[in-house]
Design an enzyme around this catalytic site. Structure first.
Site, PDB file in Angstrom:
ATOM      1  CG  PHE A   1      17.931 -33.629 -58.999  1.00 55.48           C
ATOM      2  CD1 PHE A   1      18.870 -34.245 -59.983  1.00 55.48           C
ATOM      3  CD2 PHE A   1      18.263 -33.852 -57.730  1.00 55.48           C
ATOM      4  CE1 PHE A   1      20.086 -34.777 -59.790  1.00 55.48           C
ATOM      5  CE2 PHE A   1      19.483 -34.499 -57.443  1.00 55.48           C
ATOM      6  CZ  PHE A   1      20.276 -35.004 -58.443  1.00 55.48           C
TER       7      PHE A   1
ATOM      8  CD  GLU B   1      15.681 -43.912 -52.218  1.00 57.06           C
ATOM      9  OE1 GLU B   1      15.709 -44.275 -53.416  1.00 57.06           O
ATOM     10  OE2 GLU B   1      15.745 -44.314 -51.241  1.00 57.06           O
TER      11      GLU B   1
ATOM     12  CD1 TRP C   1      11.751 -34.504 -48.904  1.00 57.30           C
ATOM     13  CD2 TRP C   1      10.559 -32.674 -48.939  1.00 57.30           C
ATOM     14  NE1 TRP C   1      11.207 -34.383 -47.665  1.00 57.30           N
ATOM     15  CE2 TRP C   1      10.505 -33.352 -47.629  1.00 57.30           C
ATOM     16  CE3 TRP C   1       9.714 -31.651 -49.277  1.00 57.30           C
ATOM     17  CZ2 TRP C   1       9.675 -32.684 -46.897  1.00 57.30           C
ATOM     18  CZ3 TRP C   1       8.984 -31.029 -48.194  1.00 57.30           C
ATOM     19  CH2 TRP C   1       9.018 -31.574 -47.037  1.00 57.30           C
TER      20      TRP C   1
ATOM     21  CD  GLU D   1      21.801 -28.709 -54.228  1.00 59.07           C
ATOM     22  OE1 GLU D   1      23.060 -29.267 -53.983  1.00 59.07           O
ATOM     23  OE2 GLU D   1      21.137 -29.146 -55.310  1.00 59.07           O
TER      24      GLU D   1
END
Length: 402
Positions: free
Chosen positions: A143, A147, A177, A381
């Site tokens: 995913f 940035e 990441w 998240e």
């Protein structure tokens, strides 16, 4: 005691609220297969993999063999069901994270954020092309949204761009990441359309011309996860490889909200892993002539960890019930993620404390691994503060993001 009760007690002895009793026999059987695989194949080496920042080379393939999206066991006694139950999804994430947070994260990125990007964002034809292969692990994904300079503010600060030239898009920018990008078969890359300012998502492969991937080094958490820094320089993507149903930040938010519950589930599993690691240590460690498990202050700490776990399991069970009814509520998921991650952070500190100096030896004792990985769960998240702002906005009717 029935065989089912024996299995429940063996698999989830820490489940003092008996939440797992609502799993079907088929779901329990598949979860036992998962637990058996983790314990038999990876238990002896998981700490060493964490210390050395290496991934068990066959982990993705072995988990894929469980067929956890379409296994007939998941639909036994669930007439008409077309997807795994929400309660099963909770306990799958829980079981993985109880064993190791990095491995749970690796799979969570693939089956959650990555898979749902194709599921929600793809056209009917794209869903038919990718989803079966992603679910079977024939294809691997990740995913690519975050940035180098934009994480929580990515909705208003996405700087990776896409410019259309005929039937081809030119993608330029950087992503950071991105877990497992270098071993993914397909990378969903989010970029802003230079003409309209709207975000799109493009299917990129690691070996494409203009794609450069470096693995981030020296992390203090999730060391088994190979997080990547991706640089994209005039990467060409055909219009046919643009996921057709991602045209706004609301579309991206839908993907994020669909998986935020999974992070709450992982935080809860990590709490269970913390409890196990702490109990394993205090039961065998002796000081002043007796096991430290016999000291009152130690018992108070493990009791607090158990209490935090019970609270976290309860909110996850409630969240699973809501989502099983089609209620995907951002406030509920943000509350679960925020509070379960907070209780995890509190619990790992207590667990590491009672293990003394040995608790910082990641190669020998599990608690060091859970202590460090809790910091990543607390952050990813949606940070604690960002989730708090989601909840606060709903409570007050006023946005305090900016």
């Amino acid at each position: 005691m029935t065989n089912r009760e024996d299995l429940l007690n063996a698999l989830y002895p820490e489940d003092i609220l008996s939440i797992a009793k609502d799993l079907t026999d088929g779901e329990l059987e598949l979860l036992k297969q998962l637990d058996d695989l983790l314990e038999s194949k990876y238990r002896k080496t998981v700490n060493r993999h964490w210390v050395e920042a290496t991934v068990p080379e066959d982990f993705f393939e072995e988990i894929g063999k469980l067929n956890y999206f379409t296994n007939p066991l998941l639909y036994k006694d669930r007439d008409g069901a077309k997807t795994p139950s929400q309660l099963f999804q909770f306990f799958m994430a829980y079981t993985l994270a109880r064993f190791d947070v990095s491995l749970a994260t690796l799979l969570g990125v693939h089956q959650g954020l990555g898979h749902n990007t194709f599921l929600f964002g793809g056209s009917k034809e794209q869903v038919a092309k990718y989803i079966p292969k992603l679910q079977s692990h024939e294809l691997r994904t990740c995913f690519a949204l975050t940035e180098p300079e934009h994480g929580s503010d990515v909705a208003g600060g996405l700087t990776t761009t896409a410019e259309k030239k005929g039937d081809v898009w030119l993608i330029n920018g950087e992503k950071k990441w991105i877990g497992g990008a270098h071993v993914s078969d397909v990378i969903p890359v989010f970029a802003v359309n230079k003409e309209t300012g709207k975000p799109h998502c493009f299917v990129v492969t690691p070996d494409q011309e203009g794609v450069d991937i470096d693995i981030l080094q020296d992390k203090i958490a999730l060391r088994i996860v190979p997080n990547a820094h991706i640089k994209l320089n005039n990467v060409q993507v055909k219009e046919a490889d643009r996921l057709q149903n991602i045209t706004s930040f609301k579309d991206i938010a839908k993907i994020l909200y669909s998986t935020r519950a999974g992070v709450a589930y992982m935080a809860t599993g990590a709490l269970a892993g913390t409890l196990r690691a702490t109990l394993d240590y205090v039961k065998q460690r002796k000081q002043f002539g007796k096991s430290i498990s016999q000291y009152q202050l130690v018992q108070e700490k493990v009791s607090m960890i158990q209490g935090n776990l019970a609270h976290a399991m309860a909110i996850c069970a409630a969240l699973a019930r809501k989502q099983a009814n089609g209620e995907y509520d951002e406030v509920a998921t943000s509350t679960a993620k925020m509070m379960n991650a907070l209780r995890l952070r509190e619990s790992v500190a207590m667990g590491r404390g009672v293990t003394g100096g040995n608790g910082i030896l990641a190669g020998e004792y599990d608690i060091a691994r859970f202590f460090s990985d809790a910091e990543a769960i607390y952050t990813y998240e949606g940070t604690h503060e960002i989730n708090a702002l989601v909840i606060g906005r709903a409570l007050t009717g006023a946005s305090a993001f900016i």
